[in-house]
Design a protein around this motif. Structure first.
Motif, short mmCIF file in Angstrom:
data_model
loop_
_atom_site.label_atom_id
_atom_site.label_comp_id
_atom_site.label_asym_id
_atom_site.label_seq_id
_atom_site.Cartn_x
_atom_site.Cartn_y
_atom_site.Cartn_z
N ASP A 149 -7.72 -25.68 20.93
CA ASP A 149 -6.79 -26.16 21.66
C ASP A 149 -6.30 -27.64 21.35
O ASP A 149 -7.08 -28.30 20.91
CB ASP A 149 -6.83 -26.31 23.20
CG ASP A 149 -6.56 -24.82 23.81
OD1 ASP A 149 -5.29 -24.64 23.45
OD2 ASP A 149 -7.10 -24.21 24.57
N LEU A 173 -3.57 -19.29 16.30
CA LEU A 173 -4.19 -18.88 17.65
C LEU A 173 -5.09 -20.13 18.10
O LEU A 173 -5.88 -20.53 17.60
CB LEU A 173 -5.14 -17.76 17.50
CG LEU A 173 -4.51 -16.43 17.24
CD1 LEU A 173 -3.74 -16.29 16.14
CD2 LEU A 173 -5.47 -15.23 17.70
N MET A 174 -4.66 -20.42 19.51
CA MET A 174 -5.25 -21.60 19.87
C MET A 174 -6.28 -21.13 21.05
O MET A 174 -6.11 -20.43 21.77
CB MET A 174 -4.37 -22.70 20.59
CG MET A 174 -3.09 -22.99 19.83
SD MET A 174 -3.37 -23.81 18.31
CE MET A 174 -2.94 -25.55 18.74
N GLN A 175 -7.41 -21.56 20.61
CA GLN A 175 -8.85 -20.93 21.50
C GLN A 175 -9.28 -22.36 22.18
O GLN A 175 -9.33 -23.42 21.66
CB GLN A 175 -9.97 -20.19 20.59
CG GLN A 175 -9.42 -19.00 19.94
CD GLN A 175 -8.95 -18.01 20.90
OE1 GLN A 175 -9.62 -17.68 21.82
NE2 GLN A 175 -7.66 -17.39 20.60
#
Lengths: 267, 294
Positions: A149, A173-175
């Protein structure tokens, strides 16, 4: 009357005494988890210790140290010349203490035939210039980029070390955690992600960057390109309880905390 | 006299409890506006709502939440496609067809409502996402489709029980009159009961929708989290709720980023408020139509 006076006097000294013992730590969010846990455990061992820990960023921490608002400034970078000049003009003497190394490991799915990448390729992948594995010698498959993130310290470090502060591609994809990045990469054959060195598991494959394999040794020696030292700054040489805190942090217990938070202790 | 005094006290007590909800509501609205205000002094509302790039920590930062709104919309639309047929269908079954089996089907559906959303998220991440990725041969399983599927299932018990309530509110006389005129059970259900309960069912659907929009933990875990306007339902998305949840912990208090998250919260609140007002409006008409007092 006299008794009351003595009592008040005692109370006042008690207040100033406990105030003097209060240690304030402020700065980098990357160092924050280490400082936080070290402070908690240190306070458990030393009942008279009173440590408060705040985030805010390296710049905020160093500014607070210069203004005398905090005792220890956490920083994920070295102090800048202009900060040093400002400190000197205010009669402060910032001393650096390297406490750990932060190594960011680039990971892919174990089935991926890519063994190594250059930093330039890595940058192009994460900024979206390279979209297919075939462009870097892999099988023709779309690259799925997985990032932390945008407000995490790891993201910030990766942006500085690998991307030269360029933007991560929008379709990454932000985790929300290192763990989530590792899990997603392990489940997604065409993906690439990055985690702190401590989070590399057997279910993912670490990529060699610029011919250097990420290991504890290459990170500590800063040979590995995606590594950086983490600092704590104090005003002058630490003394009293602040010194005890550093001794604790650099000792065995501190190393354990550093390792558990996903960073590399210096010993 | 004593009795009278007691009654006055009860009345006051319940008035306080009722109005306390109002106080909370007002407090939340004030906090949202107050928190979002500093952002709108620096960022144009249009740029905020229609901007296509969300880079809150970059220098210079970009504050466009259109990809986040699009993410929320995509996931919600997908989830509705799953939860409405399943929810309304099971309500019709429970209402019209089910005999004894109703006694275990209904509690089972309600158990589905009691599962914490983090468990749904975990299931989605560990089981559904890898399965969908393999099955549909997608590059990544964490996408709007997976999130829609899981959220759709989550909303089924909600829509089902509200729909069943709406069906039960249709007076028995409607049904008896229809059957007496020689209509079959199917004709009665489709041409009398469902149209009569129509606005009640719409309310159920809309409330289900506002629940899906507000769901946070599950989408945070399985929607992928890419702040990009999705090209298809199989793209990873970043709904508004998960953006707030993921970033609030690390945004420095008082920073523009912090206020921008309040801004997202405000937009989200206005969206669900609109839905709830619509639902209330329709259900009021529904009760009038059935000849029930308000």
């Amino acid at each position: 009357m006299k008794k009351i006076m003595i009592f008040i006097l005692l109370l006042l000294t008690a207040v100033t005494f406990s105030y003097a013992e209060r240690i304030k730590i402020e700065g980098s969010t990357t160092v924050l988890p280490i400082a936080q846990r070290a402070a908690e455990q240190f306070m458990e061992l030393h009942e008279d210790a009173n440590i408060s820990v705040k985030g805010g960023g390296s710049g905020v921490g160093i500014a607070a140290l210069i203004d005398g608002v905090c005792d220890i400034a956490d920083a994920s970078r070295a102090i800048k010349q202009e900060e040093l000049d400002k400190a000197v003009s205010k009669g402060k003497d910032p001393k650096a203490h390297m406490i750990a190394m932060d190594g960011i490991c680039v990971i892919v799915h174990p089935s991926n035939n890519i063994q190594q990448l250059t930093r330039a390729q890595l940058k192009d992948i994460f900024t979206g210039k390279i979209k297919n594995w075939s462009e870097v010698g892999g099988i023709p498959e779309k690259i799925v980029a997985i990032s932390r993130d945008s407000s995490s310290g790891t993201y910030e470090a990766f942006g500085e070390l690998a991307l030269n502060k360029a933007k991560v591609r929008t379709d990454a994809l932000m985790q929300a955690s290192n763990q989530a990045v590792a899990t997603t990469v392990a489940q997604t054959p065409s993906s690439i992600g990055y985690v702190g060195l401590g989070f590399v598991t057997p279910s993912v494959k670490a990529v060699i960057i610029d011919d250097i394999t990420p290991t504890k040794e290459t990170v500590i020696s800063a040979k590995y390109p995606l590594a950086r030292p983490l600092y704590m700054y104090t005003n002058g040489a630490p003394s009293g309880q602040i010194k005890d805190f550093f001794d604790y942090l650099k000792g065995e217990e501190g190393s354990k905390i550093i390792e558990e938070e996903g960073y590399i202790p210096l010993k | 006299m004593n009795l009278h005094a007691k009654e006055t006290w009860y009345r006051r007590l319940f008035a306080v409890t009722a109005f306390s909800t109002l106080i909370f509501l007002a407090g939340i609205i004030v906090t949202l506006f107050h928190g979002a205000w500093p952002l709108f002094r620096e960022v144009n509302v249009i740029d905020f709502l229609a901007g296509r790039a969300w880079y809150p920590t970059h220098t210079p930062p970009e504050w466009g939440i259109l990809p986040l709104i699009a993410g929320t919309m995509t996931v919600t639309a997908g989830a509705m496609l799953i939860s409405v047929p399943l929810g309304v269908g099971s309500a019709l079954y429970l209402y019209e067809i089910a005999g004894k089996e109703k006694h275990f089907i209904k509690p089972l559906i309600e158990i589905l409502a009691g599962i914490p959303s983090v468990v749904y998220g975990f299931f989605g991440m560990a089981v559904a996402a890898p399965f969908i990725r393999n099955f549909l041969d997608l590059p990544v399983g964490l996408c709007a489709f997976t999130a829609s599927l899981i959220l759709g299932i989550m909303a089924v018990p909600f829509i089902c029980s509200l729909t069943e309530d709406a069906l039960r509110m249709v007076p028995k006389s409607f049904r008896e009159a229809s059957l007496a005129l020689g209509a079959s059970r199917w004709q009665t259900l489709v041409k009398v009961i469902v149209p009569a309960a129509g606005s009640g069912i719409s309310t159920a659907v809309i409330l289900g929708m506002s629940r899906i929009i507000g769901e946070t933990m599950t989408v945070l875990m399985i929607s992928g989290g890419a702040a990009v306007i999705p090209k298809s339902i199989f793209s990873p998305v970043r709904p508004m709720t998960s953006t707030i949840a993921a970033e609030m912990g690390e945004a420095a208090m008082g920073s523009l980023h912090y206020h921008a998250l309040f801004g997202i919260g405000l937009v989200l609140f206005l969206m669900t408020l609109l839905l709830n007002i619509t639902a209330e409006f329709i259900s009021r008409r529904f009760r009038l139509k059935l000849g029930l007092t308000q």
